[in-house]
Design a protein around this motif. Structure first.
Motif, PDB file in Angstrom:
ATOM      1  N   UNK A  93      20.548 -47.194  32.903  1.00  0.00           N
ATOM      2  CA  UNK A  93      21.422 -46.650  31.871  1.00  0.00           C
ATOM      3  C   UNK A  93      22.749 -46.215  32.493  1.00  0.00           C
ATOM      4  N   UNK A  94      23.854 -46.602  31.882  1.00  0.00           N
ATOM      5  CA  UNK A  94      25.179 -46.112  32.277  1.00  0.00           C
ATOM      6  C   UNK A  94      25.727 -45.344  31.085  1.00  0.00           C
ATOM      7  N   UNK A  95      25.676 -44.018  31.154  1.00  0.00           N
ATOM      8  CA  UNK A  95      25.969 -43.179  29.996  1.00  0.00           C
ATOM      9  C   UNK A  95      26.917 -42.043  30.356  1.00  0.00           C
ATOM     10  N   UNK A  96      27.633 -41.579  29.355  1.00  0.00           N
ATOM     11  CA  UNK A  96      28.410 -40.357  29.544  1.00  0.00           C
ATOM     12  C   UNK A  96      27.473 -39.168  29.616  1.00  0.00           C
ATOM     13  N   UNK A  97      26.435 -39.176  28.776  1.00  0.00           N
ATOM     14  CA  UNK A  97      25.490 -38.059  28.736  1.00  0.00           C
ATOM     15  C   UNK A  97      24.253 -38.507  27.971  1.00  0.00           C
ATOM     16  N   UNK A  98      23.165 -37.786  28.160  1.00  0.00           N
ATOM     17  CA  UNK A  98      21.947 -38.060  27.399  1.00  0.00           C
ATOM     18  C   UNK A  98      21.759 -37.072  26.263  1.00  0.00           C
ATOM     19  N   UNK A  99      22.424 -35.945  26.354  1.00  0.00           N
ATOM     20  CA  UNK A  99      22.255 -34.914  25.339  1.00  0.00           C
ATOM     21  C   UNK A  99      23.560 -34.580  24.650  1.00  0.00           C
ATOM     22  N   UNK A 100      23.529 -33.647  23.713  1.00  0.00           N
ATOM     23  CA  UNK A 100      24.733 -33.265  22.969  1.00  0.00           C
ATOM     24  C   UNK A 100      25.562 -32.235  23.720  1.00  0.00           C
ATOM     25  N   UNK A 101      26.740 -31.963  23.203  1.00  0.00           N
ATOM     26  CA  UNK A 101      27.532 -30.843  23.694  1.00  0.00           C
ATOM     27  C   UNK A 101      26.856 -29.562  23.215  1.00  0.00           C
ATOM     28  N   UNK A 102      26.566 -28.647  24.140  1.00  0.00           N
ATOM     29  CA  UNK A 102      25.799 -27.437  23.812  1.00  0.00           C
ATOM     30  C   UNK A 102      26.649 -26.179  23.958  1.00  0.00           C
ATOM     31  N   UNK A 103      26.173 -25.138  23.339  1.00  0.00           N
ATOM     32  CA  UNK A 103      26.775 -23.823  23.552  1.00  0.00           C
ATOM     33  C   UNK A 103      26.622 -23.489  25.038  1.00  0.00           C
TER      34      UNK A 103
END
Length: 505
Positions: free
Chosen positions: A470-480
């Motif tokens: 996988x070549x990704x910016x991120x696997x999860x969301x922007x969090x608090x």
């Protein structure tokens, strides 16, 4: 006989039929062959939609089929009526006549917008249809897929084969959101920084100045049509290299260039300014028609990175066109690749839907107001669409009609014409070493719920037997900050994480 499919999508801005009577609209379709001579016209049928009660902007999503021998001299009359019940004769709310012969219809639906009523004190009324003519194409390129490709293909066929209709390559998704096509990779993977692995402690000056030149060189190959999509407009060296591409002298007249960007919240795209920069070095009579557009719907906007040229060349991946992010100190790591073959057609087709959205939203009352406001002025509205054209002339309300044998005349319209495969058919060439490619795209909030590409990705991951890369910016969301709580509008990708966990387990 060949099947003509009429998809009645919606109607906008209907006037009320009476002082205290909100319209109860329904639509009557009449298909007739307008032959020369008295009494020689031939009737091919009449059909009627359902009734919508008390609605000025009714949404139908209804389908009608007519069997006809040809499109020659065929006229589709669309009448919008107000159901008055048993009180009186139904009133006519609007009407248009569509000459089908002039549309160059194909099995792939063409979106058609026609004015049905001129309103004096409010926006004009339009009917939005999608018309298709002929039998649906079959994806012969689906042969020879790997087990991963087969998993994606079967998921797409099973979940998105009968959307609104029974022909699996018709309507919203096939050829716009997914397709099985073919092509080949040109050269090496485009990676910036060029030596990201193992990488330099401090990248040297000019470490990736080659990359904007690669994009500009692909643009310079354009003979007929080029689509450019990116999260944001080019700046710095990217803008400079694009300005130096030239005026397409000696090529097809005129060369069509559509550039589409995302109107990120708080970062509106100044389409007029970008247009002016891109054309700063062009002569007033340059052989180019250029449109620069941007859109946002809620928290969705264009995020694709695509350069598609003449249905022959495609550059796609993760790279934006931002000088500071990719060419300067502490650059972002990103990947893109160049392909050749019929796969490039799908890049053009993917762009069509977004341009249709911009045009449809500018027809609304708020869209008309927004169009008069400066592009650079932030707006709090949920929807934001902007578009600028070059050369700047007295713009028509809608783009010029496209036909197989001609490209729209040089005077640019307010909106660009829609890309059709037939426009570049003459340039198609066999590509050595072609292999099957599944193209998938995401329209975000432009679709209410369907996400074909996500389902296909899940199927691909689930089919893994030995490895997943996988070549990704991120696997999860922007969090608090300092929590695992996603910001409003962001979510954890539970289905992706679940699928990865199952494969790993």
């Amino acid at each position: 006989m060949t099947k003509l499919t009429v998809h009645l999508v919606r109607i906008t801005n209907l006037c009320d039929s009476g002082r205290n009577d909100t319209a109860d609209p329904y639509v009557k379709f009449e298909l007739e062959q307008d032959n020369v001579g008295v009494f020689r016209d031939k009737d091919y049928g009449k059909q009627t939609s359902s009734k919508k009660s008390n609605q000025r902007d009714p949404v139908y999503n209804e389908f009608f089929e007519f069997d006809i021998p040809t499109l020659d001299n065929m006229e589709l009359t669309v009448k919008v009526m107000d159901d008055d019940g048993s009180r009186s004769r139904d009133d006519k709310l609007g009407k248009c006549v569509i000459k089908l012969e002039k549309l160059d219809l194909e099995p792939i639906p063409m979106e058609i917008r026609r004015k049905i009523d001129n309103n004096v004190f409010s926006p004009d009324a339009y009917v939005i249809l999608k018309l298709a003519y002929g039998e649906a194409a079959v994806d012969d390129d689906a042969k020879g897929l790997s087990h991963v490709g087969e998993a994606a293909y079967e998921r797409l066929r099973s979940l998105y084969s009968e959307h609104h209709h029974q022909l699996w390559n018709v309507i919203e998704h096939h050829h716009q959101l997914w397709n099985v096509t073919s092509g080949t990779v040109i050269g090496e993977l485009h990676q910036t920084p060029k030596e990201a692995w193992p990488g330099h402690a401090v990248p040297p000056e000019g470490h990736d100045d080659w990359f904007p030149a690669v994009m500009a060189e692909i643009l310079s190959r354009t003979q007929i049509w080029c689509d450019v999509l990116s999260l944001g407009p080019p700046d710095g060296q990217f803008m400079t290299t694009f300005q130096d591409v030239g005026d397409a002298a000696g090529k097809y007249k005129p060369v069509i260039i559509r550039m589409m960007f995302g109107n990120i919240i708080g970062m509106p795209v100044n389409c007029n300014a970008i247009r002016n920069q891109l054309t700063a070095k062009l002569a007033p009579n340059a052989n180019i028609n250029l449109w620069v557009g941007a859109w946002r719907k809620g928290v969705s906007w264009n995020h694709a990175k695509i350069i598609a040229v003449d249905g022959k060349y495609l550059h796609t991946g993760g790279h934006n066109m931002w000088d500071g992010h990719y060419l300067k100190h502490d650059p972002v790591h990103d990947l893109s690749l160049e392909l050749a073959g019929s796969v490039a057609n799908d890049g053009h087709m993917f762009a069509n839907k977004q341009w249709n959205y911009i045009e449809s939203k500018q027809e609304t009352f708020w869209g008309t107001i927004g169009d008069k406001m400066p592009d650079s002025l932030p707006q709090a509205s949920r929807v934001r669409v902007t578009v600028s054209e070059w050369p700047k002339k007295v713009a028509s309300e809608h783009p010029p009609a496209f036909r197989n044998s001609i490209v729209p005349k040089k005077v640019a319209s307010e909106h660009p014409p829609a890309f059709r495969n037939s426009i570049v058919e003459s340039m198609a060439e066999p590509v050595e070493g072609s292999f099957p490619i599944i193209t998938m795209g995401r329209y975000g909030a432009l679709l209410d719920k369907d996400r074909p590409s996500d389902d296909a990705f899940l199927a691909m991951m689930g089919s893994a037997q030995t490895i997943i890369r996988l070549a990704l910016q991120d696997l999860g969301p922007v969090c608090i900050p300092k929590t695992k709580i996603a910001l409003p509008g962001c979510v954890w990708p539970d289905e992706y994480l679940t699928t990865l966990a199952k494969v790993l387990w």
